[in-house]
Design a protein around this motif. Sequence first.
Motif, PDB file in Angstrom:
ATOM      1  N   MET A   1     -24.013  17.339   8.209  1.00 26.62           N
ATOM      2  CA  MET A   1     -22.597  16.982   8.352  1.00 26.62           C
ATOM      3  C   MET A   1     -22.396  15.516   8.008  1.00 26.62           C
ATOM      4  O   MET A   1     -23.218  14.656   8.345  1.00 26.62           O
ATOM      5  CB  MET A   1     -22.120  17.276   9.774  1.00 26.62           C
ATOM      6  CG  MET A   1     -20.647  16.930   9.979  1.00 26.62           C
ATOM      7  SD  MET A   1     -20.043  17.471  11.594  1.00 26.62           S
ATOM      8  CE  MET A   1     -19.493  19.100  11.157  1.00 26.62           C
ATOM      9  N   VAL A   2     -21.275  15.196   7.378  1.00 27.64           N
ATOM     10  CA  VAL A   2     -21.029  13.852   6.876  1.00 27.64           C
ATOM     11  C   VAL A   2     -21.087  12.811   7.959  1.00 27.64           C
ATOM     12  O   VAL A   2     -21.613  11.725   7.775  1.00 27.64           O
ATOM     13  CB  VAL A   2     -19.647  13.808   6.180  1.00 27.64           C
ATOM     14  CG1 VAL A   2     -19.264  12.391   5.843  1.00 27.64           C
ATOM     15  CG2 VAL A   2     -19.677  14.657   4.934  1.00 27.64           C
ATOM     16  N   GLY A   3     -20.525  13.116   9.146  1.00 24.58           N
ATOM     17  CA  GLY A   3     -20.402  12.090  10.170  1.00 24.58           C
ATOM     18  C   GLY A   3     -21.668  11.801  10.939  1.00 24.58           C
ATOM     19  O   GLY A   3     -21.655  11.003  11.860  1.00 24.58           O
ATOM     20  N   ASN A   4     -22.801  12.424  10.613  1.00 27.95           N
ATOM     21  CA  ASN A   4     -23.973  12.303  11.462  1.00 27.95           C
ATOM     22  C   ASN A   4     -24.815  11.074  11.191  1.00 27.95           C
ATOM     23  O   ASN A   4     -25.679  10.716  11.988  1.00 27.95           O
ATOM     24  CB  ASN A   4     -24.856  13.544  11.319  1.00 27.95           C
ATOM     25  CG  ASN A   4     -24.248  14.744  12.010  1.00 27.95           C
ATOM     26  OD1 ASN A   4     -23.443  14.593  12.924  1.00 27.95           O
ATOM     27  ND2 ASN A   4     -24.618  15.941  11.574  1.00 27.95           N
ATOM     28  N   LEU A 213     -16.542   9.574   2.971  1.00 29.71           N
ATOM     29  CA  LEU A 213     -15.528  10.398   3.635  1.00 29.71           C
ATOM     30  C   LEU A 213     -14.370  10.720   2.699  1.00 29.71           C
ATOM     31  O   LEU A 213     -13.738  11.767   2.837  1.00 29.71           O
ATOM     32  CB  LEU A 213     -15.033   9.699   4.896  1.00 29.71           C
ATOM     33  CG  LEU A 213     -16.042   9.652   6.047  1.00 29.71           C
ATOM     34  CD1 LEU A 213     -15.404   9.098   7.310  1.00 29.71           C
ATOM     35  CD2 LEU A 213     -16.616  11.038   6.334  1.00 29.71           C
ATOM     36  N   TRP A 214     -14.069   9.834   1.769  1.00 30.06           N
ATOM     37  CA  TRP A 214     -13.057  10.150   0.762  1.00 30.06           C
ATOM     38  C   TRP A 214     -13.470  11.384  -0.036  1.00 30.06           C
ATOM     39  O   TRP A 214     -12.665  12.301  -0.250  1.00 30.06           O
ATOM     40  CB  TRP A 214     -12.849   8.953  -0.167  1.00 30.06           C
ATOM     41  CG  TRP A 214     -12.192   9.300  -1.473  1.00 30.06           C
ATOM     42  CD1 TRP A 214     -12.783   9.417  -2.699  1.00 30.06           C
ATOM     43  CD2 TRP A 214     -10.805   9.598  -1.685  1.00 30.06           C
ATOM     44  NE1 TRP A 214     -11.860   9.760  -3.659  1.00 30.06           N
ATOM     45  CE2 TRP A 214     -10.636   9.882  -3.063  1.00 30.06           C
ATOM     46  CE3 TRP A 214      -9.695   9.648  -0.844  1.00 30.06           C
ATOM     47  CZ2 TRP A 214      -9.400  10.199  -3.609  1.00 30.06           C
ATOM     48  CZ3 TRP A 214      -8.464   9.979  -1.399  1.00 30.06           C
ATOM     49  CH2 TRP A 214      -8.329  10.242  -2.766  1.00 30.06           C
ATOM     50  N   ASN A 215     -14.714  11.429  -0.467  1.00 30.50           N
ATOM     51  CA  ASN A 215     -15.175  12.568  -1.262  1.00 30.50           C
ATOM     52  C   ASN A 215     -15.143  13.863  -0.451  1.00 30.50           C
ATOM     53  O   ASN A 215     -14.958  14.947  -1.014  1.00 30.50           O
ATOM     54  CB  ASN A 215     -16.600  12.309  -1.770  1.00 30.50           C
ATOM     55  CG  ASN A 215     -16.618  11.279  -2.886  1.00 30.50           C
ATOM     56  OD1 ASN A 215     -15.661  11.149  -3.648  1.00 30.50           O
ATOM     57  ND2 ASN A 215     -17.703  10.518  -2.968  1.00 30.50           N
ATOM     58  N   THR A 216     -15.302  13.763   0.861  1.00 33.07           N
ATOM     59  CA  THR A 216     -15.268  14.944   1.719  1.00 33.07           C
ATOM     60  C   THR A 216     -13.854  15.396   2.043  1.00 33.07           C
ATOM     61  O   THR A 216     -13.568  16.594   2.098  1.00 33.07           O
ATOM     62  CB  THR A 216     -16.024  14.660   3.043  1.00 33.07           C
ATOM     63  OG1 THR A 216     -17.369  14.301   2.739  1.00 33.07           O
ATOM     64  CG2 THR A 216     -16.009  15.867   3.957  1.00 33.07           C
TER      65      THR A 216
END
Length: 515
Positions: A1-4, A213-216
Motif C-alpha cells: 500500500m502506498v501509505g506504508n 500519491l499524485w500517481n495513485t
Amino acid sequence: MVGNNHNDYIPLATSPSGAGEEGVDEQKERILRRSHKNLPFPLNHLPNSIRSRHRLLFLLLPIPLIIILLSLGRHFFGTTSSSSPSGGLDLQIGENPYFYTGDVWKHNDEVIARLSHCRESGILRNTSLPFTENEKLSQEEEDELILQGCGTNQTTVLILSSLWFAEAFAGTSTAGETIYAQSVISTLNAYNYSYVFTSLGWYNADMRKTVELWNTLKDNVRIVLADPDQVNVCYTHSDQRCLKTKENIEGIPAWKIMSFWYWDDPANPLGTQFTLSPSPRNDNYFLSYSIEPTCRRLPSLPTSHRHDPPQAYLLAKQMHYLENSTAFSWTLETLVGLQDTYGITVVGGMTDDDEITSKRVKELGIKNMGKLPKLDFYQELSKSFVFVGVGRPRISPSPWDALCMGVPFINPILTWDEEDPQNRTKWHAQQWHMTDLEPPYVYSVHAHDLSGLSEAVGLALQNPIESYIPDYMRFDFACHRMADLVESDWRSIAERILQERVESGEGQVSCVSSK
C-alpha cells in the motif's frame, strides 16, 4: 500500500499535543459522527458552487445545541474553583469541533483505503475537476454516496505537501504557520473534503512523496498545497518527475500547485493568484484563517474576574527580546514606570536565554513566569487587561487570540515615513496585519515613543473591551474562501495568466503548462 513507507518522516514529537484526555480515535470519531448535519452558519453565506451540492451542505459537522450552550457558558463565565488564583475562576479550554490530531501516515492509509473501497464498489467518480451543473448528482444520489463514504466532497482530495500541515495534524508545533494550517484543515473537515499529507520533514523540500500519491490518486486530486521551496523543487528538479511538461506528461499540472505561504510576497511561478495568504492586505489569493473555532474555546473574562492589581502581559517568549538594543521597542525602566504610574503589574512568560537581561529584569521587579505551557499562557493572558508588544517576535498570531479573549493589543510600529509618521501604508509593525485596527482594540505606537506607550496603557486600562474577531477571521468566512479555492476553475485562470505573459513579454512562461 502506498501509505506504508513511513520511515522518511520524523515529526518533532511522537505523540499529538492538544488532544487533552480524549484519544485520537475518539477525536476523529467525534468529527466523523457529525458529517451528516448542518454547518454552523447559514446556507446563504456559502458560494454558489457549493450551495448547489444539495445534501453536502446539510450533512456536515454541526455543533449540537447543548454543546454550544455549554461552550458559551464556559467562554463567558468559566467554572468556579476555590483553588483558582483569579478570584475563584478555574479556566478551561474546550475542543475545536473541526480538528483532531493523529498520525499522518495512518491518516493517509485510511483515506486511500476508503477511496479504494469506493472504486471497488464501482461508485468512485472522477473529482479532479469541479463538476458542471449537468454533471452534478441529484440530492438522493448524493445522499446514498455520502452514506457509503463516497460522496462528492468525500472523494475530492487535496494533497497537503507543506510541512505545516503535517506539524498541525501531528500536534508538534505552535508556530504561526501551523496555526494557519490547522485552520485550513478545520475548514476542509467542515466540508468533508479529503486530504493526505506528503511532507518529508523539516528542511526537506523533496516532492517524491507528493508525486507518489499524485500517481495513485490523480483522478480525485483537486489541488496540491505546497511550501514555496517544494514548489521550486517541483518546477526545477526534473528528476523528481513532479511538474507536468511535454517530457513528463504524467506529472502534476502547474495550475493544480498552490504555494501555502504565511507571508505577503508572491511565492509561486504563476504569481500572486497561486500564492495563498492568510491576510487580505496583499495581492496574493486570500485564504483566510479563522481563529474562531480555537479562540471560542478560550475564556473571555469580565474585568472583575481578572488579576487585581491589573496585569499587563508582554508579548515576548524569549528574554533577549528585552535586551538593551534598538530591537526592543521600549525600555525596562519604562515598563517599571508603568507599574508605578498605573498601579499595575507587568509580567511575561519568557525563556531565560539572556543572563544579563534576566538579571536586570529581576532587579527592576518585572515578573517572569518562564516558558509557559499553552494552556497556562492563555489563562494568564485572559486575566490581563492589555497585551504589550515589544518589537519581537514578528507577525505572531497571539494578538488575535488576545482580542478574542477581550484583551487589547499594543502594536509597536517599527518603521514608518519620517515625514508622514501617521501614514499607515508606510508602517511596518510587529503585527503588520493589524495596522488598520483602531483603539480600543489595537493601539499602534511608534517604537521608542515611551510617552505614547504610557498613554496607550492608560487608555487600555480605562476602556476594557469585549471579545472581538474581525469578520474576515470568522469561521464561516474562512469556509467560504476554502470552498472558492477548491471549486474554482484554476486551469482557466492559469491559461489567462500565461496568455497575458505571452502578450506582455513579462513573467515566466517556459516550464509552466496550463494543460
